[in-house]
Design a protein around this motif. Structure first.
Motif, short mmCIF file in Angstrom:
data_model
loop_
_atom_site.label_atom_id
_atom_site.label_comp_id
_atom_site.label_asym_id
_atom_site.label_seq_id
_atom_site.Cartn_x
_atom_site.Cartn_y
_atom_site.Cartn_z
N VAL A 1 23.88 7.95 48.43
CA VAL A 1 22.56 7.46 48.81
C VAL A 1 22.37 7.77 50.29
N ILE A 2 21.33 8.55 50.59
CA ILE A 2 21.11 9.09 51.93
C ILE A 2 19.75 8.62 52.40
N GLN A 3 19.72 7.61 53.28
CA GLN A 3 18.47 6.96 53.67
C GLN A 3 18.05 7.34 55.09
N VAL A 4 16.75 7.56 55.27
CA VAL A 4 16.14 7.95 56.56
C VAL A 4 17.11 8.75 57.42
N PRO A 5 17.61 9.88 56.90
CA PRO A 5 18.71 10.57 57.56
C PRO A 5 18.27 11.57 58.61
N LEU A 6 19.20 11.94 59.48
CA LEU A 6 19.10 13.18 60.24
C LEU A 6 19.85 14.24 59.44
N THR A 7 19.28 15.42 59.30
CA THR A 7 19.98 16.49 58.57
C THR A 7 19.85 17.85 59.25
N ASP A 8 18.71 18.11 59.91
CA ASP A 8 18.50 19.38 60.61
C ASP A 8 19.01 19.23 62.03
N MET A 9 20.31 19.37 62.22
CA MET A 9 20.91 19.04 63.51
C MET A 9 20.82 20.18 64.52
N LEU B 1 20.64 10.68 46.16
CA LEU B 1 19.32 10.07 46.29
C LEU B 1 18.97 10.09 47.77
N VAL B 2 17.90 10.77 48.12
CA VAL B 2 17.45 10.89 49.50
C VAL B 2 16.15 10.11 49.65
N THR B 3 16.09 9.21 50.65
CA THR B 3 14.89 8.40 50.85
C THR B 3 14.44 8.48 52.31
N THR B 4 13.14 8.26 52.52
CA THR B 4 12.59 8.19 53.87
C THR B 4 11.27 7.43 53.82
N SER B 5 10.61 7.36 54.98
CA SER B 5 9.30 6.73 55.11
C SER B 5 8.36 7.69 55.83
N THR B 6 7.16 7.83 55.32
CA THR B 6 6.16 8.68 55.96
C THR B 6 5.88 8.20 57.38
N ARG B 7 5.96 6.88 57.61
CA ARG B 7 5.63 6.30 58.91
C ARG B 7 6.84 6.16 59.84
N ASP B 8 7.92 6.84 59.53
CA ASP B 8 9.09 6.81 60.41
C ASP B 8 8.83 7.71 61.61
N ASP B 9 8.59 7.11 62.79
CA ASP B 9 8.37 7.91 63.99
C ASP B 9 9.59 7.91 64.89
N ARG B 10 10.74 7.50 64.34
CA ARG B 10 12.01 7.59 65.08
C ARG B 10 12.82 8.78 64.58
N VAL B 11 13.13 8.79 63.28
CA VAL B 11 13.77 9.96 62.65
C VAL B 11 12.71 10.62 61.78
N HIS B 12 12.32 11.80 62.14
CA HIS B 12 11.22 12.51 61.48
C HIS B 12 11.48 12.63 59.98
N HIS C 1 13.44 15.57 58.11
CA HIS C 1 14.90 15.64 57.90
C HIS C 1 15.23 15.39 56.43
N ALA C 2 14.65 14.33 55.87
CA ALA C 2 14.92 13.99 54.47
C ALA C 2 14.27 15.00 53.53
N ARG C 3 13.03 15.37 53.82
CA ARG C 3 12.31 16.30 52.94
C ARG C 3 13.01 17.65 52.87
N LEU C 4 13.36 18.19 54.02
CA LEU C 4 13.98 19.52 54.04
C LEU C 4 15.34 19.51 53.35
N PHE C 5 16.10 18.43 53.53
CA PHE C 5 17.42 18.36 52.90
C PHE C 5 17.28 18.27 51.38
N ALA C 6 16.36 17.45 50.91
CA ALA C 6 16.15 17.35 49.46
C ALA C 6 15.69 18.69 48.89
N ALA C 7 14.81 19.37 49.62
CA ALA C 7 14.32 20.68 49.16
C ALA C 7 15.46 21.69 49.13
#
Length: 666
Positions: free
Chosen positions: A540-548, A595-606, A609-615
């Motif tokens: 389970v990967i929540q509001v992650p950083l992935t594009d480092m 399972l990758v999750t995020t929030s559209t309104r997350d203005d701390r971790v873009h 990161h989650a979208r690109l990793f899931a894709a």
């Protein structure tokens, strides 16, 4: 790529379609029943309304089924001590949001002291870090007409007096740092426009953030400015008639000033104060050049300073000893005197929930374990401290125990972890097991009572593991410093060691083992997925950083380069490339479900990161589910209903992947 546009039509459609697909895969009966039970637990009136004292009154922010956005309310101590306090509602956020047609989320109130007559209210649209700030009159219970109002931004603000604020906010071109936080401090006087505020102090654009605050302690009124150079280095300045004066302390040293004292907590030794220790000196003597500090706290290999609080007559220290809390105190007149234990709390997690240094020696404490709900204690330092309220037991903890073990990382470092569950006296020991970890930013993971975890996971007979990886603050600054920048890979070595230790001890199997983490912990679990997928059965990967390789250009990412390294530096970029999750997705390996999750309104971790990793996982034909909440900011959820929905989704998903016991088959 279109997924990088936060509110782009194509990106939102992509996220909506995959989020619905994720929900459709889950057993609807289990998901619905678990969501209902979790929300009932989160909304129960039997919860402790955690108070904040401001003068003679207590304040509390409260959400329940009737007030999903919440109410800010107040009462007296005597009323609070009763079973049914007579709360006076000051702000009904649901009513305010409906009236103004805004998606307001509460972000806190800054009450002016010592008068306690006005407050600056922070309101967020959808849960983002950026807030709108409005002035509120505590006497009339109304927002102040034509009062202080600061438009939406990541704002730093402090009261100076009833008519003056210190403000750092978005004032236009070149007023923010590269991380998106204030770069300047302004003095704003009532009756003038914000744009007319007087510039008081400036930092550098490369700083993380710049702020100012006014010390309102009677007899010690002073103004300070603060430059966060990076996440672990800073400068503090004292305002003087001739201009700001920098306090002569190393940049990696935390500074606290209380009445006549200056306290230093260095990351590397200075003025004979050891790294992670605490020293004190008279502030006026320090300004005159005296560097002879008294030793207040000296750490050991297994102890670390976690908190520093003050009452009117005492200094209160919170220390971790082998990841167990102890709280002690000493007279403020001689803070270096031998510490006295505040209360015997046993092997639990205790926290100072509040003090009233302007008033007396009042202290509020909480303590809890993985299986014992939070208890709130109240009293006087040096006097009696007694329980005042206890949270309800929201899951069946009978027979559930906690053990602490130590795994051995690749370089020989011992890594502690707690495992909680019902351990059989005989027979098969292995159970579905969920490992939570973070490993960064000196964040210490301590035992805690979480109803969502207990209801969804522990009650059913599964194991839960809290892993104390390097990068945290459990054992002082060196525990963190060992794994920053080019040594970041060691966090995954620690994590891997815990997973292997669990299977070697027979607690679980690879197929039954799940991992979970959010934010920096989401980076950890995403990295684990691409580095050692053979060790576990689900992630389970929540509001992650992935594009480092680009994180420092996205949202607040530039503020974290002291932790991860600078991708524009060739040596650090090469190190980052070896573990950046997005850049190490491999089509040739077999990954467990993610399972990758995020929030559209997350203005701390873009959210990209989650979208690109899931894709990327999709493109590599790896099993991945994706869920994006349209609200919630970096927390991922904006109210109890959203928390219940998200937690039910995660635990239902985990149950299906790991064949764990769930609500429907107990």
């Amino acid at each position: 790529m279109f997924l990088e546009g936060i509110d782009g039509e194509e990106a939102l459609a992509w996220a909506k379609e995959r989020s619905q697909r994720c929900v459709d895969k889950l057993d609807p009966a289990t998901l619905s029943a678990l969501t209902t039970r979790l929300q009932d637990g989160l909304d129960t009136d039997a919860r402790i309304p955690m108070p904040r004292r401001r003068g003679e009154r207590l304040f509390n922010f409260w959400r329940d089924a009737a007030h999903p956005r919440g109410v800010w309310r107040t009462c007296t101590f005597s009323e609070y001590s009763s079973d049914t306090p007579d709360w006076q509602v000051l702000i009904d956020l649901d009513e305010l949001a409906e009236t103004e047609q805004e998606n307001w989320v509460w972000k806190g109130a800054h009450v002016r002291s010592p008068e306690y007559d006005r407050a600056l209210i922070r309101l967020s649209r959808g849960g983002a870090d950026a807030t709108v700030i409005r002035e509120f009159d505590l006497g009339t219970g109304q927002f102040v007409r034509d009062g202080f109002h600061i438009p939406e931004a990541k704002t730093d603000v402090s009261w100076v007096d009833i008519d003056t604020l210190l403000v750092g906010t978005d004032m236009g071109a070149d007023t923010l740092t590269d991380s998106g936080y204030p770069a300047h401090v302004y003095r704003w006087r009532r009756g003038t426009n914000l744009g007319e505020a007087t510039l008081e102090f400036s930092g550098e654009r490369s700083d993380v953030a710049v702020g100012g605050w006014h010390d309102t302690m009677p007899g010690y009124e002073r103004t300070f400015y603060h430059r966060s150079i990076d996440f672990y280095r800073s400068d503090t300045f004292l305002a003087t008639p001739t201009g700001p004066v920098r306090l002569d302390v190393p940049e990696d040293c935390s500074v606290s000033i209380f009445r006549q004292w200056i306290f230093l907590n260095p990351r590397t030794s200075c003025f004979d104060i050891p790294a992670g220790g605490l020293g004190c000196q008279l502030f006026d003597a320090f300004l005159s050049g005296d560097r002879n500090f008294h030793q207040v706290f000296t750490p050991t290999a297994r102890t670390s300073l976690q908190g520093l609080n003050f009452t009117h007559n005492y200094l209160v220290l919170t220390v971790l000893d082998n990841v167990t809390t102890r709280i002690s105190y000493a007279p403020i007149d001689t803070p270096w005197a031998p510490q006295r234990p505040l209360k015997d709390i046993g092997a639990s997690t205790a926290r100072v929930a509040g003090t009233s240094p302007l008033r007396d020696d009042e202290i509020w404490l909480t303590y809890e374990t993985f299986t014992e709900p939070t208890q709130l204690l109240h009293g006087q330092v040096g006097g009696d401290i007694t329980p005042i309220k206890t949270a309800p037991e929201l899951f069946d903890a009978r027979g559930i125990e906690t053990r602490q073990h130590w795994a051995t990382s690749s370089d020989g470092t011992a890594i502690p972890y707690f495992i909680t569950g019902r351990f059989p006296e005989e027979g098969e020991l292995a159970r579905p097991t969920l490992v939570h970890a973070y490993g960064g930013f000196e964040v210490s993971l301590l035992p805690g009572y979480y109803a969502t975890r207990g209801i969804s996971w522990l009650e059913a007979g599964n194991y839960f593991v809290e892993a104390n990886l390097r990068g945290g603050g459990e054992f002082g600054p060196d525990w963190h410093a060992q794994v920053v920048k080019t040594n970041r890979y060691k966090v995954w070595e620690d994590h891997r060691a815990v997973l292997e230790d669990l299977t070697q001890r027979g607690y679980t199997t690879r197929e039954q083992l799940g991992i979970r983490g959010g934010s920096n912990g989401g980076l950890l679990t995403a990295g684990a997925l691409v580095q050692y997928p053979e060790l576990f059965g689900a992630a389970v990967i929540q509001v992650p950083l992935t594009d480092m390789l680009r994180y420092h250009t996205m949202s607040a990412g530039a503020s974290w380069m002291a932790e991860y390294g600078n991708p524009d530096d060739p040596q650090e970029r090469a190190a980052i490339m070896t573990w950046s999750p997005l850049h190490n997705v491999d089509k040739q390996r077999t990954y467990p479900p993610a399972l990758v999750t995020t929030s559209t309104r997350d203005d701390r971790v873009h959210p990209a990161h989650a979208r690109l990793f899931a894709a990327a996982l999709e493109d590599a034909l790896q099993p991945v589910d994706y869920f994006e909440n349209t609200e919630g900011g970096h927390a991922g959820a904006a109210n109890n209903a959203q928390v219940a929905k998200m937690e039910a989704l995660i635990y239902t998903w985990l149950g299906q992947q790991l064949q764990a016991s769930t609500l429907s088959n107990r």
